[in-house]
Design an enzyme around this catalytic site. Structure first.
Site, PDB file in Angstrom:
ATOM      1  N   ASP A  41       0.850  -1.183   0.000  1.00 27.10           N
ATOM      2  CA  ASP A  41       0.000   0.000   0.000  1.00 27.10           C
ATOM      3  C   ASP A  41       0.890   1.239   0.000  1.00 27.10           C
ATOM      4  O   ASP A  41       2.042   1.182   0.453  1.00 27.10           O
ATOM      5  CB  ASP A  41      -0.909   0.010   1.237  1.00 27.10           C
ATOM      6  N   TYR A 149     -13.553   5.526 -15.129  1.00 22.43           N
ATOM      7  CA  TYR A 149     -13.488   4.378 -14.219  1.00 22.43           C
ATOM      8  C   TYR A 149     -13.957   3.113 -14.926  1.00 22.43           C
ATOM      9  O   TYR A 149     -13.326   2.057 -14.825  1.00 22.43           O
ATOM     10  CB  TYR A 149     -14.336   4.658 -12.988  1.00 22.43           C
TER      11      TYR A 149
END
Length: 257
Positions: A41, A149
Site C-alpha cells: 500500500d 473508471y
C-alpha cells in the site's frame, strides 16, 4: 468448516491496496484461514499484525519490484496474488483531462501488470498459484458519470481473461471479482463530497437489487474462494458480488392502493 479455516495453511499471499477497504478485509480473511500475508500500500502503517505491511506505489516499477521481493523473502515465496489497488474517477467522457485518464489507467490497469510480472517468478514456483484481480460492475454495466473508471475496469476484466489464457499451462489460475458499490472509505468520501449525501447514499442502495451496499467482507469471501486450492478448477472467471446488479431485472413495486 475446519477445511476452510486452514485452507491457506502453508501458503503466502500478497494483497495490493491492502491497508483498507476490500484489500484489508481480504488480507485479514486469508490470514484467518492460515495464510502468511503481506499488504502492499502507499501507506501501510495502519496494517495490523499478523499482516506484514510494505510500502509500494503500483505506478512505479522499481517500487513494485522492491516490495514484491521483500514480501517473497519475508513470506518464503508467493502463492496467491490479489491485485486490488485501484482509484476511482467521476464524470462523463469529456470531464477528465488527458492527465487524469493516464493516471487512472496507470494505477488500475498498468499497476496490475507491474505487480503481476514482478510476482510471476514466485508464482511459477508454487503448486497452488492463483491471481485474483479486483474488477467492478462498471466493466459490464453502463453507469452514469463513470466513463473513465468504467474504461479502466473493462480493461481489468479483459486483462484477467488474457492472463488466464497465458498462464494456465504454467499452473497459474487467474480470475477476477466484480463488485457492485461497496461500503468502503473511498465510497464514503464520494458520499461526503456529494451535494446531498443522504440522497446519494439512498440512490446507491436502490440501484442494487438487495437494497444495500455490498460489504467489503463479502467481496473478500469471494476473493478467498477464487484464490484458494478448493477452486483449483476455476480460472478465467468473473465472479459478481454486486447485490444482483449484473443479472437481475426486478419489476418496480406496485403503487399503493
Amino acid at each position: 468448516m475446519s477445511g476452510l479455516r486452514d485452507e491457506f495453511a502453508g501458503l503466502a499471499a500478497l494483497v495490493t491496496g491492502g491497508a483498507s477497504g476490500i484489500g484489508l478485509a481480504t488480507a485479514t480473511l486469508l490470514a484467518e484461514r492460515g495464510a502468511r500475508v503481506a499488504c502492499l500500500d502507499l501507506n501501510p502503517e495502519g496494517v495490523p499484525e499478523p499482516l506484514l505491511g510494505l510500502a509500494a506505489d503500483v505506478t512505479d516499477d522499481e517500487s513494485v519490484r522492491a516490495a514484491v521481493a521483500a514480501a517473497a523473502d519475508a513470506l518464503g515465496g508467493i502463492d496467491v496474488l490479489v491485485n486490488n489497488a485501484g482509484i476511482g474517477a467521476r464524470g462523463s467522457v469529456e470531464d477528465n483531462s488527458d492527465e487524469e485518464w493516464h493516471r487512472v489507467l496507470d494505477v488500475n490497469v498498468v499497476g496490475i501488470a507491474r505487480v503481476t510480472r514482478a510476482a510471476l517468478p514466485h508464482l511459477r514456483a508454487s503448486a497452488h498459484a492463483a491471481i485474483v484481480n479486483t474488477c467492478s460492475i462498471a466493466a459490464s454495466a453502463g453507469l452514469p458519470q463513470r466513463a473513465l473508471y468504467s474504461a479502466s475496469k473493462g480493461a481489468v476484466q479483459a486483462l484477467t481473461l488474457a492472463m488466464a489464457a497465458d498462464h494456465i499451462r504454467e499452473g497459474i489460475r487467474v480470475n477476477c471479482v466484480s463488485p457492485g458499490t461497496v461500503d468502503t472509505p473511498w465510497v464514503r468520501r464520494l458520499l461526503d463530497a456529494a451535494a446531498d449525501p443522504p440522497a446519494e447514499l439512498a440512490a446507491l442502495r436502490a440501484r442494487q437489487p438487495t437494497g444495500r451496499l455490498v460489504r467489503a467482507e463479502e467481496v473478500a469471501a469471494a476473493i478467498a474462494y477464487l484464490a484458494g486450492p478448493l477452486a483449483a478448477a476455476t480460472t478465467g472467471s468473473v465472479l459478481a458480488v454486486d447485490g444482483g446488479m449484473h443479472g437481475l431485472r426486478l419489476r418496480p413495486d406496485p403503487p399503493p392502493r
